[in-house]
Design a protein around this motif. Structure first.
Motif, PDB file in Angstrom:
ATOM      1  N   TYR A  86      39.230  18.781  75.715  1.00 47.43           N
ATOM      2  CA  TYR A  86      39.400  19.375  74.392  1.00 47.43           C
ATOM      3  C   TYR A  86      39.585  20.893  74.507  1.00 47.43           C
ATOM      4  N   PHE A  87      38.835  21.512  75.416  1.00 42.39           N
ATOM      5  CA  PHE A  87      38.944  22.959  75.624  1.00 42.39           C
ATOM      6  C   PHE A  87      40.176  23.338  76.448  1.00 42.39           C
ATOM      7  N   GLY A  88      40.910  22.336  76.948  1.00 39.08           N
ATOM      8  CA  GLY A  88      42.142  22.618  77.679  1.00 39.08           C
ATOM      9  C   GLY A  88      41.977  22.687  79.184  1.00 39.08           C
ATOM     10  N   PHE A  89      40.808  22.271  79.708  1.00 34.60           N
ATOM     11  CA  PHE A  89      40.606  22.272  81.155  1.00 34.60           C
ATOM     12  C   PHE A  89      41.136  20.965  81.728  1.00 34.60           C
ATOM     13  N   SER A  90      41.877  21.059  82.820  1.00 31.61           N
ATOM     14  CA  SER A  90      42.551  19.881  83.356  1.00 31.61           C
ATOM     15  C   SER A  90      41.729  19.109  84.379  1.00 31.61           C
ATOM     16  N   ASP A  91      40.585  19.630  84.789  1.00 30.21           N
ATOM     17  CA  ASP A  91      39.742  18.878  85.724  1.00 30.21           C
ATOM     18  C   ASP A  91      38.349  18.714  85.121  1.00 30.21           C
ATOM     19  N   SER A  92      37.540  17.904  85.773  1.00 28.92           N
ATOM     20  CA  SER A  92      36.241  17.554  85.184  1.00 28.92           C
ATOM     21  C   SER A  92      35.065  18.325  85.800  1.00 28.92           C
ATOM     22  N   ARG A  93      35.348  19.477  86.447  1.00 23.53           N
ATOM     23  CA  ARG A  93      34.222  20.290  86.919  1.00 23.53           C
ATOM     24  C   ARG A  93      33.347  20.628  85.724  1.00 23.53           C
ATOM     25  N   PRO A  94      32.031  20.586  85.855  1.00 19.43           N
ATOM     26  CA  PRO A  94      31.174  20.818  84.686  1.00 19.43           C
ATOM     27  C   PRO A  94      31.145  22.264  84.195  1.00 19.43           C
ATOM     28  N   PHE A  95      31.568  23.225  85.012  1.00 18.27           N
ATOM     29  CA  PHE A  95      31.585  24.621  84.576  1.00 18.27           C
ATOM     30  C   PHE A  95      32.955  25.225  84.830  1.00 18.27           C
ATOM     31  N   HIS A  96      33.463  25.915  83.831  1.00 17.71           N
ATOM     32  CA  HIS A  96      34.739  26.610  83.957  1.00 17.71           C
ATOM     33  C   HIS A  96      34.525  28.076  83.594  1.00 17.71           C
ATOM     34  N   ALA A  97      34.720  28.950  84.581  1.00 20.37           N
ATOM     35  CA  ALA A  97      34.566  30.386  84.359  1.00 20.37           C
ATOM     36  C   ALA A  97      35.741  30.907  83.535  1.00 20.37           C
ATOM     37  N   MET A  98      35.438  31.891  82.712  1.00 20.10           N
ATOM     38  CA  MET A  98      36.457  32.510  81.870  1.00 20.10           C
ATOM     39  C   MET A  98      36.170  34.007  81.789  1.00 20.10           C
ATOM     40  N   ASN A  99      37.081  34.724  81.185  1.00 20.20           N
ATOM     41  CA  ASN A  99      36.881  36.146  80.914  1.00 20.20           C
ATOM     42  C   ASN A  99      37.649  36.467  79.640  1.00 20.20           C
ATOM     43  N   ARG A 100      37.069  36.090  78.495  1.00 19.49           N
ATOM     44  CA  ARG A 100      37.746  36.256  77.204  1.00 19.49           C
ATOM     45  C   ARG A 100      36.939  37.197  76.307  1.00 19.49           C
ATOM     46  N   PRO A 101      37.351  38.468  76.214  1.00 18.53           N
ATOM     47  CA  PRO A 101      36.641  39.403  75.331  1.00 18.53           C
ATOM     48  C   PRO A 101      36.974  39.145  73.862  1.00 18.53           C
ATOM     49  N   MET A 102      35.967  39.308  73.012  1.00 13.04           N
ATOM     50  CA  MET A 102      36.127  39.114  71.567  1.00 13.04           C
ATOM     51  C   MET A 102      35.272  40.145  70.844  1.00 13.04           C
ATOM     52  N   ARG A 103      35.687  40.541  69.663  1.00 11.51           N
ATOM     53  CA  ARG A 103      34.902  41.470  68.851  1.00 11.51           C
ATOM     54  C   ARG A 103      33.924  40.720  67.951  1.00 11.51           C
ATOM     55  N   THR A 104      34.366  39.608  67.374  1.00 10.74           N
ATOM     56  CA  THR A 104      33.497  38.800  66.523  1.00 10.74           C
ATOM     57  C   THR A 104      33.728  37.331  66.830  1.00 10.74           C
ATOM     58  N   ILE A 105      32.700  36.540  66.565  1.00 14.05           N
ATOM     59  CA  ILE A 105      32.787  35.089  66.716  1.00 14.05           C
ATOM     60  C   ILE A 105      32.188  34.503  65.449  1.00 14.05           C
ATOM     61  N   VAL A 106      32.870  33.536  64.876  1.00 17.65           N
ATOM     62  CA  VAL A 106      32.378  32.898  63.662  1.00 17.65           C
ATOM     63  C   VAL A 106      31.948  31.472  63.991  1.00 17.65           C
ATOM     64  N   PHE A 107      30.755  31.130  63.545  1.00 15.82           N
ATOM     65  CA  PHE A 107      30.207  29.786  63.712  1.00 15.82           C
ATOM     66  C   PHE A 107      29.914  29.209  62.331  1.00 15.82           C
ATOM     67  N   ARG A 108      29.877  27.911  62.236  1.00 16.46           N
ATOM     68  CA  ARG A 108      29.302  27.220  61.086  1.00 16.46           C
ATOM     69  C   ARG A 108      28.050  26.548  61.613  1.00 16.46           C
TER      70      ARG A 108
END
Length: 160
Positions: A86-108
């Motif tokens: 769903y997140f777009g990762f093509s393999d099933s490793r349980p952890f995927h490192a990223m480096n995505r900076p954001m100013r705000t994050i909205v949750f419900r």
């Protein structure tokens, strides 16, 4: 007269301490007027844990406080291959490192099994920030100790 200068210097030092801004994680529920702040420093790590809304599997999004005043998504963790896909990762490793900076994050706030913030050994449920379905905005903010103290006092008054 000689005692006034040391007293004035002490008062000035106290004012600097009270009004010097510090970086905080700020969670705001504007609909209910709730703001929660947690002190952080550049490089501090924290995570948000929740149940994926479609696959009903646990997900951990890992973040750090970036040097430029941004929140940095540093990784996604899940044992579920469906969630990872769903997140777009093509393999099933349980952890995927990223480096995505954001100013705000909205949750419900989740309807079932609300999200949990983990920060420095503390676990804080999003249910303390609002009701299921409420919109929560997460950002970094620079806030003085005096402002945090006023916010704390206001929360104590609401509890009465």
């Amino acid at each position: 007269m000689a005692w006034r200068l040391p007293l004035l210097l002490l008062a000035a030092a106290g004012a600097v301490f009270l009004f010097r801004p510090a970086t905080v994680l700020e969670f705001e529920n504007a609909g209910q007027g709730i703001v929660a702040r947690y002190p952080v420093n550049t490089g501090d790590a924290f995570s948000i844990t929740y149940q994926h809304s479609i696959y009903r599997q646990p997900v951990v999004e890992e973040f750090s406080v970036g040097p430029g005043g941004e929140l940095v998504l540093t990784g996604v963790r899940s044992e579920s291959g469906a969630v990872l896909e769903y997140f777009g990762f093509s393999d099933s490793r349980p952890f995927h490192a990223m480096n995505r900076p954001m100013r705000t994050i909205v949750f419900r706030v989740a309807m079932e099994g609300a999200q949990t913030l983990t920060l420095g050994g503390r676990r804080i449920s999003f249910l303390g920030l609002g009701d299921p379905g409420d919109r929560i905005t997460l950002r970094l903010a620079d806030v003085s100790l005096a402002t945090r103290g006023v916010g704390w006092a206001a929360r104590q008054m609401r509890r009465m």
